[in-house]
Design a protein around this motif. Sequence first.
Motif, short mmCIF file in Angstrom:
data_model
loop_
_atom_site.label_atom_id
_atom_site.label_comp_id
_atom_site.label_asym_id
_atom_site.label_seq_id
_atom_site.Cartn_x
_atom_site.Cartn_y
_atom_site.Cartn_z
N ASP A 1 0.93 -1.15 0.04
CA ASP A 1 0.01 -0.02 -0.01
C ASP A 1 0.95 1.14 0.02
N GLN A 2 2.06 1.28 -0.30
CA GLN A 2 3.22 2.29 -0.35
C GLN A 2 3.63 2.39 -1.75
N LEU A 3 4.12 3.67 -1.96
CA LEU A 3 4.69 4.00 -3.10
C LEU A 3 5.99 4.43 -2.82
N VAL A 4 7.10 3.86 -3.34
CA VAL A 4 8.30 3.95 -2.60
C VAL A 4 9.28 4.70 -3.69
N ASP A 5 10.34 5.58 -2.99
CA ASP A 5 10.92 6.61 -3.78
C ASP A 5 12.47 5.64 -4.07
N LEU A 6 12.73 5.52 -5.30
CA LEU A 6 13.99 4.81 -5.39
C LEU A 6 14.89 5.59 -6.39
N SER A 7 14.75 6.99 -6.28
CA SER A 7 15.58 7.91 -6.88
C SER A 7 17.07 7.69 -6.62
N HIS A 8 17.31 7.35 -5.42
CA HIS A 8 18.76 7.25 -5.16
C HIS A 8 19.42 6.10 -5.69
N LEU A 9 18.70 5.10 -6.33
CA LEU A 9 19.25 4.04 -7.02
C LEU A 9 19.41 4.09 -8.38
N ALA A 10 18.36 4.93 -8.88
CA ALA A 10 18.23 5.26 -10.50
C ALA A 10 17.54 6.63 -10.43
N PRO A 11 18.19 7.71 -10.82
CA PRO A 11 17.46 9.15 -10.72
C PRO A 11 16.47 9.14 -11.95
N LYS B 1 12.35 7.42 0.44
CA LYS B 1 11.09 8.08 0.95
C LYS B 1 9.94 7.11 0.56
N SER B 2 8.58 7.32 1.27
CA SER B 2 7.49 6.73 0.66
C SER B 2 6.41 7.51 0.94
N TRP B 3 5.20 7.17 0.09
CA TRP B 3 3.91 7.90 0.29
C TRP B 3 2.80 6.81 0.24
N PRO B 4 1.59 7.05 0.73
CA PRO B 4 0.46 6.04 0.73
C PRO B 4 0.11 6.13 -0.71
#
Length: 552
Positions: free
Chosen positions: A199-209, A231-234
Amino acid sequence: MIRLPADENVITGHGSQRDCCSVVHRFRTVDGSSRPDLPIDGYLDGELVLSRSFAADPAGDRLLMRADDDTVLADGVDATRIEFRAVDRFGAPRPYVDGDVRLQVDGPVDLIGDHGCDPGRRMIIPTPNATRETPLERGTVRSNHPSGVLTTETEELITMSRLCDPADLLPTDSADATLVGRVHDPAENGPAVVAVRGDQLVDLSHLAPTTSELLDLPDRVDLVRSSEPRKSWPLSDVLAATVDEASDSGAVRLLSPIDLQVIKAAGVTFAKSMIERVIEERAKGDYTRAEAIRTQINDAIGGTIAGLRPGSPEAERVKSILISEGLWSQYLEVGIGPDPEIFTKAPVLSSVGAGASIGVLARSTWNNPEPEVVLAVTSAGGLVGATLGNDVNLRDFEGRSALLLTEAKDNNASCAIGPFIRLFDERFTVEDVRTLVVDLKVTGADDDYTLSEQSSMSEMSRPLEELVDHAIGDHHQYPDGFVLFTGTLFAPTQDRDTAGMGFTHHHGDVVSIGTDRLGMLINRVSTAEDAPDWTFGIRALIANLAGRRLLG
């Protein structure tokens, strides 16, 4: 009626053993009147826990209305219930009211059932139409009572703003899907590469921008599933903001899931849509000639083209027959000839995502959506995922001349992709893409028109790999990867305005393109001139990522 001197008598009732409380009733008169108000104080273990009052005098009584939901989806189906009751000046309910309570509605809402009824009864209030030209409208519900005693100033506003149920953006098997995409993060004023995890949307920008870089990683599936997020968001909040046309600019919402990839497209990959391209060409963009030409071509070739393997000896024989009868076309050449049509649909970073406006040139009078499956391809030419796309098309421009293809295809907001890229993994492969059935629905904002069509990938004339091979190889490289629109079966022949014209868009149309395994891409039609300007290009992306220290 109880008549007691004010504040001089207290009746204490001790509750049962189960209640373990006492209720104190204090009676007093109002302005010397013999009609008393009734305050009730409730105590638990000697502590005041409840205090209520009931008015004796009807002066100040009013109607109170509440809606179950203050937001109604603008889909022509959703509804809410209105509960209304008579209350005194303390807000305590009255047991009954003489005479009918009337409800009046204004704006884009309507009532189901009798408009006159007793207080406490619930009314259903749906939207009257599936969509509207403006993204946000309010419907007002007013109560009215014929008596001169009951005050009826209360009104309720119903806001309608969502394009669809937010959950519809996800595949039906989203729990088993590896989904990646991009969002706009207002906190950093730029895009973030994201993945769906539960149920989360996770930020992976640090792995691949960029998603371009993410898709090129050999262990992309494992990284998407297990890497520690930045980071993450609902997920539900982001999906809701994406389809809510009235949400503020501070909300995190989905963008097109691609960034630096080149946007390529294959045309005329289905026999049915190929015939429509021939009709456009022969009509020279004049929709009034379309029906007569359609009949002529169908009489001449019937279903002989369906099932032909492009470039095969059988296709060459059909080509010879059509040339001899004066029916050969450049569209038939790329449809059944050895080489498919591969073109650049739109510039890098110009595509829009789910929930955004899509643009049709204001001066176009004959245009249509093109619902397509879009393949995600790495810089090495590997097929790594799929998503949905709308290859917005101007039939009148392309029909006048093939040299107008770029003006027919590439305009502001004329390319929609999303909502997510589903990566190929152990549960979803390119073999599953070959059997997808893509649903198209167009709902009018200014009329009662609804169009529903399907496009089956199993009816494609060429294998997916053949299209990719014609796009990339020794003859052409894409160092940042590319996406490939694979064509559509949709033939816009259902009349909307004028007999024989077939379909064309109206301003405000809502277009949804969906399939169970990829979710749903939904957008509202605007003009290319009125859609939000494209301002975030490659230089802006690099500057933004550098400022956030996401570049290596």
